[in-house]
Structures are given as structure tokens and as C-alpha cells.
Design an enzyme around this catalytic site. Sequence first.
Site, PDB file in Angstrom:
ATOM      1  N   CYS A  61      32.609  25.422  24.031  1.00 60.88           N
ATOM      2  CA  CYS A  61      31.303  25.294  23.392  1.00 60.88           C
ATOM      3  C   CYS A  61      30.150  25.520  24.358  1.00 60.88           C
ATOM      4  O   CYS A  61      29.069  24.985  24.179  1.00 60.88           O
ATOM      5  CB  CYS A  61      31.177  23.921  22.744  1.00 60.88           C
ATOM      6  SG  CYS A  61      32.461  23.614  21.512  1.00 60.88           S
ATOM      7  N   THR A  92      35.876  40.524  42.879  1.00 65.24           N
ATOM      8  CA  THR A  92      36.359  41.195  41.665  1.00 65.24           C
ATOM      9  C   THR A  92      36.773  42.621  41.965  1.00 65.24           C
ATOM     10  O   THR A  92      37.830  43.095  41.515  1.00 65.24           O
ATOM     11  CB  THR A  92      35.283  41.167  40.575  1.00 65.24           C
ATOM     12  OG1 THR A  92      35.076  39.815  40.157  1.00 65.24           O
ATOM     13  CG2 THR A  92      35.692  42.006  39.365  1.00 65.24           C
ATOM     14  N   SER A 139      36.717  36.377  48.241  1.00 64.68           N
ATOM     15  CA  SER A 139      35.299  36.617  47.953  1.00 64.68           C
ATOM     16  C   SER A 139      34.449  35.701  48.823  1.00 64.68           C
ATOM     17  O   SER A 139      34.633  34.477  48.824  1.00 64.68           O
ATOM     18  CB  SER A 139      35.018  36.357  46.474  1.00 64.68           C
ATOM     19  OG  SER A 139      33.702  36.694  46.142  1.00 64.68           O
ATOM     20  N   ALA A 140      33.491  36.287  49.553  1.00 66.11           N
ATOM     21  CA  ALA A 140      32.740  35.546  50.561  1.00 66.11           C
ATOM     22  C   ALA A 140      31.873  34.446  49.973  1.00 66.11           C
ATOM     23  O   ALA A 140      31.682  33.401  50.603  1.00 66.11           O
ATOM     24  CB  ALA A 140      31.880  36.511  51.381  1.00 66.11           C
TER      25      ALA A 140
END
Length: 462
Positions: free
Chosen positions: A320, A70, A194-195
Site C-alpha cells: 500500500c 543495476t 553498488s557504491a
Amino acid sequence: MSYFDAASGAPLHPVARQALTASLDEGWADPARPYREGRRARLLLDAAREAAAEAVGCRPDELVFTTSGTRAVHSGIAGALAGRRRVGRHLIVSAVEHSSALHAAEVHRADGGSVTEVAVRRTGAVSPYAYAEALRPDTALACLQSANHEVGTVQPVAEVAGACRAAGVPLLVDAAQSLGWGPVGGDWSLLTASAHKWGGPPGVGLLVVRKGVRFAPQGPRDERETGRAAGFENLPAIVAAAASLRAVRAEAAQEAVRLQELTERIRARVPRLVPDAEVVGDPERRLPGIVTFSCLYVDGEALLHELDRADFSVSSGSSCTSSTLTPSHVLRAMGVLSEGNVRVSLPPGTREEDVERFLAVLPEVVAGVREKLGAAVSGGDVLTREGGDVLVVDALGRRCPVPVIELAKVIGDVPVGGTVRVLADDEAARLDIPAWCEMRGQEYVGEEPADRGTAYLVRRVD
């Protein structure tokens, strides 16, 4: 317990565990210091960078390690936009990007920039032509994931990269889901990963910026990682991430064939075993190990809980689930059913017998959830007649899949050509009622304002 949520986080690879343990003893010192311990740490960091760069297909000095995927996406987008600010402030993203990219786009828009979201087909794939059409003289950056995290659809990165290169626009590729399976092709300009998606430890991301790409790191400058990732490097985790990436790549070709066969088995058998189930995503251009399907008349959170009780860990993009009260932006962009959604993402090493056990358990679990929701019970007092051939279903205050369940109960009570007017205030109904119509061969007429919520109009076709 069968862990079927590798797309969220893959189990730690044995090589990562070994490398992490070893580097805790060797890589604790500051790699920026000239003394012996620092030099030893620097050698480990340089070796990890070279291994990761080889896997990506870039130069070692183009790659930096960040604290997460991120963070890599946020830093990559912000830095590329700032570096090309003189060109303009237009950003292009696909409608199915990871939330990290979409959140960065929201910040850019709030700061006065402009953003174009490129729509996707029902399979979840973008059209290269649509990306080319979105390019403008003031476009500073385009972003496209290599493969979708929810449905596994592989995107046409090479074609989009070619269109962007021809227009002089850099393309940032989010390769979080695909990098463990192979390098990203095409003439891209920036890449993130990302690892923990490929079996490395969490807390390590990659940011690659090709030479020649204008890039201005944002925030306070730091002397580490060429100023693009601030803070002391988590060297043991970085070493483990690079080692595990090399290891999974060595296993990727053989494991991809095996997992592809297992997911194809799930794709083929779920619609036969579970009535009113829809498998979503591209049937061919998709990652190994990921298969996603949605079941009508099923509450996603209840379905995940029941599968957990049956010893299966899966995830959902359903509207939901407890983590999101609105439909998945990916499923919404694809225009497919969101209710009762299940994503199965098999980690390397998944056993065939575990997949067979999942397929044996699933029909009973779905049937049990449907029974608890009253999917087979008559409509009761929610039904009124408005006049003529129009029935009104009042589902106000009731979450999906209840509005769709009530619609299904009464559609046979109107003559062919008649209309059912469903009143609902759950945002998921905007996606799920049209998706239900497509699955069941009925005509979705549209929506109109109501005193409360929204009225969704469905015409009976047969």
C-alpha cells in the site's frame, strides 16, 4: 530528522566526500591518454581498482566499474548467459532477488530462455539443496544475492556456490547490501555491487568476472573497462567509491556489533509495544542494521507518512505504498504479512537515543493510523450471511488492509468451525489474508473464483 533508510542509500561517507573533492582537481582528464594529465588520471583509476579488488577479494583485472549496481547486474547476467549459450539457456534465480536480477530474467525468458525461481523459507533464506535440485545440464548461470535488501536475511552463498561449482555452473552474487560489511565467501564466479549502498557516491557499480568464466559482453563494444562497461569513466566518483569502501571496511567490525544490538532491540520490543505486529526475516543470519516488521490493520503509505511527520525516514515493502500497488515480491515469496510493513535500516553512526525515540513514537503512530482506518469499528454494511455458518465480507474495490480489517471484525460472529468468505479484488489480499490467519491462529481454507475479484475462505478455529 533520523534517517533510517540506509539500505536504499547510505549517507555519503566523509572519506568519500574528501576523495571526491580531491579527485575533481586531479582526475578530470582521459585516463586512456598518454600525456601527463591522462597518466595522472590513470594512476587514480588503477589505485581505485586495486583498492576495490582488495575489498572484494579478486584480482584487479577481474573488476570493472559500471554506472550503477543495476547496470552491473544486467551486464553480468547478459554477458554470462551469452558466454555460455552453447551449454544452454537455463537461468536460476531466487524468488527474492533484487528487481534488477528479476527484470533481467524476464528479458531472458522473453528471448526464449528458461528461468527457474527458487523458493525461500519464511525467513527469506533459500535452501542450498533447492538450488542444487534446480541445476540442469543446460543451466548457463545461477544468481543469488548475498543478503536480502528488504529483510536483511543473509543467504548461504558458500553452500550454493559449492553446488554450482560441482555442476560446472557459474554463480553470480549480488553483493550490493553486504559488501560494505565484508567480502563474500564461497567459490563464486561473478559479483556485482553498488557504491551508494556503503556510503560511496551514486552512479558507481562493480562487476567482477573471475578468470576462466566464459563471458561475452553484450551491446556495442567499447575499448574502456575491458569492453565490459561502455563510456567515459566517472573517475572522481570511482575514486570516492573505492576510498569509502576501504574506510567502511575498517570500521565494519566495531560498527556491526553496535548496530546489531540496536536492531535486536527493535526486533524484541516492537511486538511488545505494538499489538498485532510481526517481525520478519531471519532472527540470526541477517545483516547489521536492518530490521523489518509488519503491522496488521495498517496502511503502509499512511504509516510512512506519519513516521516522516515524526522525523523518521523509513521505507516499506508494503503493498500500500505509492511506489508499488502490488505486494512486495520479497514478502510475497516469504509468505509473510505485507500490510503496514516498515523496514528500518540504520546507517553507521546511528545514535541509541534516536532508536529509543523511534520505539517511543511508533505505538502511538500505529494506533493513530489504525483509528483513521476504522480498525476498531464494527463491520457495518459490508457483512452479509450466505447461509449456514458462512459470513460474507464484501471488500471489493477496497485496498488492503481494509479486507483484513473487515475479516478481523467479523471472525467472532461465526461459530467455531464456521467460515468467513472475503470478497476482494486487491492483489495484496492473496498474501495478507493467509498471513493474518497464521498470525491469529485461524485456518486459511483457500481461494475460489467469484463473479468479481476472488473469494478467500477462512475457517474459525477458536
